[in-house]
Motif scaffolding. Structure first.
Motif, PDB file in Angstrom:
ATOM      1  N   PRO A  80      13.884  40.109 -44.295  1.00  0.00           N
ATOM      2  CA  PRO A  80      13.735  38.912 -45.145  1.00  0.00           C
ATOM      3  C   PRO A  80      14.905  38.740 -46.126  1.00  0.00           C
ATOM      4  O   PRO A  80      15.201  37.619 -46.541  1.00  0.00           O
ATOM      5  CB  PRO A  80      12.429  39.170 -45.909  1.00  0.00           C
TER       6      PRO A  80
ATOM      7  N   THR B 276      -4.667  40.175 -43.630  1.00  0.00           N
ATOM      8  CA  THR B 276      -3.470  40.589 -42.897  1.00  0.00           C
ATOM      9  C   THR B 276      -2.362  39.552 -43.067  1.00  0.00           C
ATOM     10  O   THR B 276      -1.206  39.884 -43.335  1.00  0.00           O
ATOM     11  CB  THR B 276      -3.801  40.765 -41.397  1.00  0.00           C
ATOM     12  N   LYS B 277      -2.722  38.297 -42.906  1.00  0.00           N
ATOM     13  CA  LYS B 277      -1.741  37.215 -43.048  1.00  0.00           C
ATOM     14  C   LYS B 277      -1.244  37.113 -44.483  1.00  0.00           C
ATOM     15  O   LYS B 277      -0.061  36.879 -44.742  1.00  0.00           O
ATOM     16  CB  LYS B 277      -2.355  35.890 -42.597  1.00  0.00           C
ATOM     17  N   LYS B 278      -2.176  37.270 -45.416  1.00  0.00           N
ATOM     18  CA  LYS B 278      -1.820  37.212 -46.834  1.00  0.00           C
ATOM     19  C   LYS B 278      -0.786  38.285 -47.171  1.00  0.00           C
ATOM     20  O   LYS B 278       0.226  38.014 -47.831  1.00  0.00           O
ATOM     21  CB  LYS B 278      -3.100  37.407 -47.656  1.00  0.00           C
TER      22      LYS B 278
ATOM     23  N   PHE C 232       9.148  30.362 -43.424  1.00  0.00           N
ATOM     24  CA  PHE C 232       9.584  29.993 -44.779  1.00  0.00           C
ATOM     25  C   PHE C 232      10.731  28.978 -44.752  1.00  0.00           C
ATOM     26  O   PHE C 232      10.974  28.297 -45.742  1.00  0.00           O
ATOM     27  CB  PHE C 232      10.027  31.240 -45.565  1.00  0.00           C
TER      28      PHE C 232
ATOM     29  N   LEU D 282       1.396  33.127 -54.494  1.00  0.00           N
ATOM     30  CA  LEU D 282       1.886  32.588 -53.220  1.00  0.00           C
ATOM     31  C   LEU D 282       0.752  32.418 -52.216  1.00  0.00           C
ATOM     32  O   LEU D 282       0.738  31.468 -51.438  1.00  0.00           O
ATOM     33  CB  LEU D 282       2.939  33.539 -52.633  1.00  0.00           C
ATOM     34  N   THR D 283      -0.177  33.370 -52.242  1.00  0.00           N
ATOM     35  CA  THR D 283      -1.215  33.396 -51.205  1.00  0.00           C
ATOM     36  C   THR D 283      -2.591  33.072 -51.766  1.00  0.00           C
ATOM     37  O   THR D 283      -3.597  33.401 -51.140  1.00  0.00           O
ATOM     38  CB  THR D 283      -1.238  34.783 -50.537  1.00  0.00           C
TER      39      THR D 283
ATOM     40  N   LEU E 279       1.197  39.850 -45.073  1.00  0.00           N
ATOM     41  CA  LEU E 279       2.446  39.568 -44.358  1.00  0.00           C
ATOM     42  C   LEU E 279       3.284  38.557 -45.138  1.00  0.00           C
ATOM     43  O   LEU E 279       4.495  38.742 -45.312  1.00  0.00           O
ATOM     44  CB  LEU E 279       2.146  39.034 -42.953  1.00  0.00           C
ATOM     45  N   ALA E 280       2.630  37.496 -45.625  1.00  0.00           N
ATOM     46  CA  ALA E 280       3.362  36.475 -46.375  1.00  0.00           C
ATOM     47  C   ALA E 280       3.962  37.077 -47.646  1.00  0.00           C
ATOM     48  O   ALA E 280       5.140  36.857 -47.968  1.00  0.00           O
ATOM     49  CB  ALA E 280       2.435  35.303 -46.714  1.00  0.00           C
TER      50      ALA E 280
ATOM     51  N   TRP F 109      -2.372  28.338 -42.755  1.00  0.00           N
ATOM     52  CA  TRP F 109      -2.463  29.776 -42.462  1.00  0.00           C
ATOM     53  C   TRP F 109      -2.528  30.037 -40.964  1.00  0.00           C
ATOM     54  O   TRP F 109      -2.232  31.143 -40.517  1.00  0.00           O
ATOM     55  CB  TRP F 109      -3.650  30.406 -43.205  1.00  0.00           C
TER      56      TRP F 109
ATOM     57  N   MET G 134       7.585  35.125 -39.839  1.00  0.00           N
ATOM     58  CA  MET G 134       7.223  34.679 -41.188  1.00  0.00           C
ATOM     59  C   MET G 134       8.480  34.196 -41.915  1.00  0.00           C
ATOM     60  O   MET G 134       8.434  33.190 -42.630  1.00  0.00           O
ATOM     61  CB  MET G 134       6.551  35.828 -41.946  1.00  0.00           C
TER      62      MET G 134
ATOM     63  N   VAL H  83       0.698  31.383 -39.378  1.00  0.00           N
ATOM     64  CA  VAL H  83       1.151  32.762 -39.590  1.00  0.00           C
ATOM     65  C   VAL H  83       0.706  33.625 -38.406  1.00  0.00           C
ATOM     66  O   VAL H  83      -0.462  33.567 -37.998  1.00  0.00           O
ATOM     67  CB  VAL H  83       0.579  33.321 -40.911  1.00  0.00           C
TER      68      VAL H  83
ATOM     69  N   THR I 169       6.818  39.565 -46.885  1.00  0.00           N
ATOM     70  CA  THR I 169       8.044  38.908 -46.409  1.00  0.00           C
ATOM     71  C   THR I 169       8.746  38.194 -47.565  1.00  0.00           C
ATOM     72  O   THR I 169       9.970  38.244 -47.684  1.00  0.00           O
ATOM     73  CB  THR I 169       7.700  37.898 -45.290  1.00  0.00           C
ATOM     74  N   TYR I 170       7.957  37.538 -48.412  1.00  0.00           N
ATOM     75  CA  TYR I 170       8.554  36.763 -49.507  1.00  0.00           C
ATOM     76  C   TYR I 170       9.144  37.674 -50.586  1.00  0.00           C
ATOM     77  O   TYR I 170      10.156  37.327 -51.214  1.00  0.00           O
ATOM     78  CB  TYR I 170       7.497  35.833 -50.102  1.00  0.00           C
TER      79      TYR I 170
END
Lengths: 263, 263
Positions: B222, A211-213, B251, A203-204, A215-216, B259, B247, B262, A219-220
């Motif tokens: 989520p 940090t963003k990676k 989606f 996904l990332t 979080l994504a 990015w 986040m 985010v 969440t997913y």
């Protein structure tokens, strides 16, 4: 939801060198760390193994099996490596994986039948491309599932991978939603609670900001779980992601909840 | 998914005192913080307001409206307070909320019709108890929705709250799953994309360990989003939970991902 470690992959330099030099320690250290982190199984991603596929895959399997009894997933497109891995495996094993690509149907599907393994089925077109939406993925699922059944694979040995793609793709957000739809729809479409697997790291892919990676991914992951995902392939050495995965699993339990159960 | 702040509640001592003393500053400070944190609306939870309900609710609404134009949700079981709040509101407003409890049907539903507001409908039995599973909640949803329509509420003004209960209840894990099922099922059951709302804080009521509490909330959020939740009522001053909520929203977007989007 079962947690499978995707950490033992040849794209990691230390693993690549260890395999080339037949040095079992780095593999065993990684396998042990994954087991301690809570993995329910380990994906051995050897890559295509163009040189000495049999001896290299057998080496990887044997090295890992010396330190853990966790179930293994053999992750390579090389049928020779798969067969050598199957022969070396002492525990239940899963082949990763099949698709509608003719070479895989010809060489990998017969191995799954002969060795009575579980088999991961990727929802890809025969040319290896990712279908554009959930409808096309579901069409592929029906075809691929039928090929498995026709070849003699038991339905409960089929595990379907709807193929998570990088968010950074032009239609990455759309694809992420379509994957959830596929996971929700498959059991009704195939008429039984077919198991599903997804690779979270993909996904990332390409993300630079950790940090963003995370979080994504974090969440997913519950979104996948809420859609009914059976198996998550993930970096189990990210402790925070593992905590989220275990919390997802907790939500699916039948037991009485106590806060002591939360990691 | 829209984020509604649940922070402005009379159970917080500072808010309680501010309302009793008609001191607008604490309310305005909280409202401003919620707006800055990314809230799309603010729930004004005044409690039942046994004393001076009209003047106290009007005071709360007016104080908040002096510092933000965010939509407000009036959250009290006191119809007098609701009416006073409605009269004081300058922006679109939502009543929170209705249930099959006879007193609410009698006093709150007519207000929603007269003031043409949105109305939150709690899936509770007529005695105020929480139904034991998703089937019972869905039965309540059909009855309550019909009562709204019969009274003259437009379908798109109905917002259904399936009622998140504390995980610490004996069947807390089961109830958490049933809530997801209700959210997934409602649009098909009612035949249109009815909106849903859930209160996240209630999931972890009574939790003492903050880390575990946040993990549970940030995992369940989520799951709610993937089930199709429209509106989340939450503590928007928890920055990490807001990042997860944003986040989740990302989606669901149709745009091309980068990015930079985010949080």
């Amino acid at each position: 939801m079962r947690l499978i470690a995707d950490n033992l992959r040849i794209t990691q330099k230390a693993i690549e060198i260890a395999v080339a030099e037949k040095d079992s320690l780095p593999l065993q250290a990684m396998a042990k760390l994954c087991a301690m982190a809570g993995a329910d199984g380990i994906d051995i991603n050897s890559g295509p193994l163009y040189r000495n596929p049999e001896s290299r895959m057998a080496f990887m399997v044997e090295a890992v099996q010396e330190v853990t009894g966790l179930p293994l997933i053999l992750d390579t497109s090389n049928p020779k490596a798969l067969k050598a891995g199957l022969l070396a495996c002492k525990t239940p094993v899963t082949l990763n994986g099949l698709s509608l690509e003719p070479s895989k149907l010809e060489h990998i599907l017969p191995l799954a039948v002969a060795f009575q393994t579980e088999i991961v089925c990727y929802l890809l077109y025969p040319n290896g491309h990712v279908p554009p939406d959930s409808t096309e993925r579901l069409n592929v699922a029906v075809s691929l599932y039928q090929k498995c059944i026709d070849a003699g694979v038991e339905p409960d040995r089929v595990i379907i991978d709807p193929v998570v793609v990088p968010l950074s793709w032009q239609d990455g957000l759309f694809q992420a939603r379509e994957v959830l739809t596929v996971i929700k729809t498959l059991p009704e479409l195939l008429g039984f609670p077919v198991r599903t697997i997804a690779g979270l790291s993909n996904l990332t892919a390409g993300a630079k900001n950790l940090t963003k990676k995370h979080l994504a991914q974090q969440t997913y992951l519950p979104m996948l779980a809420a859609s009914g995902l059976s198996i998550i392939l993930m970096n189990v050495l990210n402790a925070e992601s593992v905590r989220v995965a275990l919390m997802c699993r907790l939500f699916s339990q039948e037991s009485i909840f106590t806060w002591e159960m939360v990691a």
